[in-house]
Design an enzyme around this catalytic site. Structure first.
Site, PDB file in Angstrom:
ATOM      1  CD  GLU A  71      38.610  46.257  37.692  1.00  0.00           C
ATOM      2  OE1 GLU A  71      37.813  47.138  37.375  1.00  0.00           O
ATOM      3  OE2 GLU A  71      38.629  45.134  37.164  1.00  0.00           O
ATOM      4  NE  ARG A  74      36.727  31.943  37.662  1.00  0.00           N
ATOM      5  CZ  ARG A  74      36.739  33.173  38.182  1.00  0.00           C
ATOM      6  NH1 ARG A  74      37.546  34.088  37.701  1.00  0.00           N
ATOM      7  NH2 ARG A  74      35.944  33.484  39.179  1.00  0.00           N
ATOM      8  CE  LYS A 108      37.917  41.685  42.317  1.00  0.00           C
ATOM      9  NZ  LYS A 108      38.606  42.709  41.589  1.00  0.00           N
TER      10      LYS A 108
HETATM   11  P1  ATP Z   1      36.325  39.116  39.816  1.00  0.00           P
HETATM   12  O1  ATP Z   1      35.565  38.614  38.623  1.00  0.00           O
HETATM   13  O2  ATP Z   1      35.965  38.424  41.074  1.00  0.00           O
HETATM   14  O3  ATP Z   1      36.316  40.602  39.933  1.00  0.00           O
HETATM   15  P2  ATP Z   1      38.811  39.413  38.582  1.00  0.00           P
HETATM   16  O4  ATP Z   1      39.624  38.417  37.883  1.00  0.00           O
HETATM   17  O5  ATP Z   1      38.128  40.435  37.750  1.00  0.00           O
HETATM   18  O6  ATP Z   1      37.807  38.666  39.517  1.00  0.00           O
HETATM   19  P3  ATP Z   1      40.961  40.912  39.604  1.00  0.00           P
HETATM   20  O7  ATP Z   1      40.960  41.890  40.705  1.00  0.00           O
HETATM   21  O8  ATP Z   1      41.176  41.428  38.239  1.00  0.00           O
HETATM   22  O9  ATP Z   1      39.603  40.147  39.699  1.00  0.00           O
HETATM   23  O10 ATP Z   1      41.936  39.709  39.914  1.00  0.00           O
HETATM   24  C1  ATP Z   1      43.251  39.801  40.381  1.00  0.00           C
HETATM   25  C2  ATP Z   1      43.941  38.499  40.096  1.00  0.00           C
HETATM   26  O11 ATP Z   1      43.258  37.430  40.732  1.00  0.00           O
HETATM   27  C3  ATP Z   1      43.954  38.195  38.620  1.00  0.00           C
HETATM   28  O12 ATP Z   1      45.236  37.771  38.250  1.00  0.00           O
HETATM   29  C4  ATP Z   1      42.945  37.100  38.467  1.00  0.00           C
HETATM   30  O13 ATP Z   1      43.266  36.256  37.402  1.00  0.00           O
HETATM   31  C5  ATP Z   1      43.014  36.396  39.818  1.00  0.00           C
HETATM   32  N1  ATP Z   1      41.745  35.734  40.124  1.00  0.00           N
HETATM   33  C6  ATP Z   1      40.519  36.278  40.156  1.00  0.00           C
HETATM   34  N2  ATP Z   1      39.583  35.351  40.426  1.00  0.00           N
HETATM   35  C7  ATP Z   1      40.236  34.170  40.577  1.00  0.00           C
HETATM   36  C8  ATP Z   1      39.830  32.828  40.859  1.00  0.00           C
HETATM   37  N3  ATP Z   1      38.554  32.496  41.051  1.00  0.00           N
HETATM   38  N4  ATP Z   1      40.786  31.883  40.952  1.00  0.00           N
HETATM   39  C9  ATP Z   1      42.078  32.200  40.780  1.00  0.00           C
HETATM   40  N5  ATP Z   1      42.528  33.430  40.501  1.00  0.00           N
HETATM   41  C10 ATP Z   1      41.623  34.425  40.399  1.00  0.00           C
HETATM   42 MG    MG Z   2      38.503  42.073  36.826  1.00  0.00          MG
END
Ligand code: ATP
Ligand code: MG
Length: 560
Positions: A35, A261, A271
């Site tokens: 995202e 994760r 993020k």
């Molecule tokens: P954040 O909470 O930091 O915004 P998110 O999962 O909402 O993380 P996205 O941009 O939706 O962020 O993530 C893109 C991809 O990265 C998704 O497939 C998510 O599962 C993966 N991802 C995000 N954080 C992690 C993590 N700590 N370890 C492994 N994969 C991750």
């Molecule tokens: Mg997200």
């Protein structure tokens, strides 16, 4: 620890291999779906390495797809930064960049299809009512009074939603699944909501936007994704994912797989929280070298190889765990030990005058650039009467086992002569400002006659050196789990390490370091690994960032 990361077997690798061998898929197709609401962090690197890595390993493809269903929070800045990060890590996405918004028409049409099948309805309850009627883990939800509207009525209302006839929040489109399902995600989840905002990709074409679960499942199906890999928190969403792709006539039938994760000690992997650090000025930018963002690690001097190696080492499992940050530091130290040329830089300079060294004499000493790898070649380091050594390498009253310089004692200059300290010069405040020394001219490349000199220290010529700014970084947080749930109301903001950045001015670096490019990494002998700052190092300013120390000094500190 094993120095080279081998590709360890993990369950996703097994699943893909089995699917290919059994002919369930002829080729693997994955995607990385960020995202664009912030910079990517080390957790995302794990997901990138897994998605792109599996595609690479099995001769498939991986798409880079922006999940842009939340237009309010998204920015072009992040879209650009994310592409830079993926490229920098060394991965290549298949074809053009994709956006979930590329499929808004197809997703809309899928919603219409669900309505036609009696599987979706327009609901006029407000958000609070929907929440109350959703039920709990123990109690089933209550059906909306609008649940049994006719297909014709729903089609007309959805068309009105799409045309902007309703205000935000006035109604939504919901899937008609099961209000009594033990899985709350299946209690008529929301598919579409009204948002009257301009979207960075689609402008004002749409005023209704699909929810993540719906958009994600359909985007995967449209792109022909075979293995949709995501983190464990989506496990409970998998039945909804399956429901979406099963009930809409899609081009393909993707499957979702979840892995744990990455959580990293002394760091945040959210993020939203990282954005707060930037917005509130606790760090200087998203790519501040203290940040666990990919851009921050890059600016700190981490290499793509080290990060990829780290992601292999931590493995892929289904059990949540915490990875110690020293593991990340191990991988960069391991990489740079092999790949960084050696140089000398004095961080806390102390002037040394070698009184018996002829004034005006310059000797060109030859020093190897790498102690273990001759392919790095050698360089010339000028020796002159006045040099700098580090203040920490001199003690008037040496502690036990001192192997550096002290009054009356001897030490070897790296690649040069043995010197002896004869006199300490101090200012009015009793600070040591200069040492008067002598050298033994018969000690270049050989031991002195009849005595043993233990220590070797680094140094630079005072006449041939460059003033450098060196930024010393320490961990951003003083707690291993800065964002753990706590009883005392403290948050990660209460654990920011006040000593996470120390800027040293007027460090004395070997002349050759003035002419290096941005993002070059060196080992400063006896100090650590340092890289030139991507933004601030140029022809007129020599600026280095500490990447990592030579040893895991933090672990030792904790043991004390
Ligand atoms: P954040 O909470 O930091 O915004 P998110 O999962 O909402 O993380 P996205 O941009 O939706 O962020 O993530 C893109 C991809 O990265 C998704 O497939 C998510 O599962 C993966 N991802 C995000 N954080 C992690 C993590 N700590 N370890 C492994 N994969 C991750
Ligand atoms: Mg997200």
């Amino acid at each position: 620890m094993n120095q080279e990361a081998k590709a360890p077997a993990h369950f996703i690798r097994h699943i893909i291999r089995d699917d290919l061998e059994a002919g369930r898929h002829s080729a693997v197709m994955t995607r990385f779906p960020p995202e664009p609401n912030g910079f990517l962090h080390i957790g995302h690197a794990k997901s990138i390495c897994l998605n792109f890595g599996m595609a690479e390993e099995f001769a498939g493809q991986c798409n880079l797809r922006f999940d842009d269903t939340n237009p309010e929070k998204e920015e072009q800045l992040y879209i650009d930064a994310i592409q830079d990060d993926v490229r920098w890590l060394g991965f290549k996405w298949h074809g053009d960049i994709r956006y979930a918004s590329n499929y808004f028409q197809a997703i809309h049409d899928a919603a219409v299809e669900l309505i036609q099948k009696g599987l979706a309805y327009v609901d006029h309850q407000d958000a609070e009512q929907i929440r109350l009627n959703r039920g709990t883990l123990k109690e089933p939800g209550k059906a909306s009074p609008y649940r049994d509207r006719t297909v014709t009525e729903n089609l007309a209302l959805f068309a009105q939603m799409r045309n902007g006839d309703f205000a935000e929040g006035e109604c939504i489109l919901r899937a008609k699944i099961d209000m009594a399902s033990p899985n709350i995600n299946l209690r008529d989840p929301i598919l579409y909501r009204i948002r009257k905002v301009t979207h960075h990709q689609t402008g004002n074409t749409w005023c209704i936007y699909p929810m993540y679960d719906f958009a994600h499942a359909l985007s995967d199906a449209i792109e022909g994704i075979t293995h949709s890999i995501c983190t464990l928190e989506f496990e409970d969403h998998r039945p909804l994912y399956d429901w979406c792709v099963e009930n809409v006539s899609c081009a393909s039938r993707p499957h979702q797989y979840e892995f744990a994760r990455l959580n990293l000690s002394y760091a945040l992997t959210s993020k939203r929280k990282l954005k707060q650090l930037v917005d509130e000025g606790h760090v200087n930018s998203w790519d501040d070298p203290r940040m666990p963002t990919i851009a921050g690690l890059r600016r700190r001097g981490y290499t793509p190889a080290a990060i990829r190696n780290f992601c292999e080492l931590i493995g892929v499992t289904k059990a949540d765990s915490l990875v110690d940050i020293s593991m990340l530091e191990f991988t960069i130290r391991d990489d740079l030990d092999k790949n960084a040329a050696r140089r000398m830089c004095v961080l806390h300079p102390l002037k040394v005058v070698i009184e018996n060294y002829p004034d005006g004499q310059i000797e060109k000493l030859n020093l190897p650039n790498h102690p273990k790898d001759e392919s790095f070649g050698s360089r010339t380091v000028p020796m002159t009467r006045e040099i700098y050594i580090d203040q920490e390498d001199f003690a008037e009253i040496p502690p036990k086992k001192w192997k550096r310089l002290n009054t009356g004692g001897e030490v070897r200059l790296r690649g040069g002569y043995v010197i002896q300290c004869n006199q300490v010069i101090k200012d009015a405040q009793d600070n040591i400002i200069e040492l008067r020394c002598s050298y033994d001219a018969d000690t270049l490349g050989k031991n002195p006659e009849g005595r043993k000199v233990n220590g070797v220290i680094h140094w630079v010529s005072a006449d041939y050196c460059v003033d450098a700014e060196v930024r010393i970084y320490d961990r951003l947080f003083t707690e291993a789990l800065p964002d753990a749930n706590r009883d005392d109301g403290k948050t990660f903001l209460d654990f920011i390490n006040p000593a996470s950045l120390t800027v040293l001015q007027n460090c004395k670096a070997e002349m050759s370091l003035r002419d290096c490019e941005a993002e070059e990494v060196f080992q400063f002998e006896r100090e650590g690994y340092f890289c030139t700052d991507r933004h601030d190092h140029n022809e007129t300013a020599t600026v280095f960032n500490l990447t990592v120390g030579l040893r895991d000094s933090w672990a030792k500190e904790q043991e004390k």
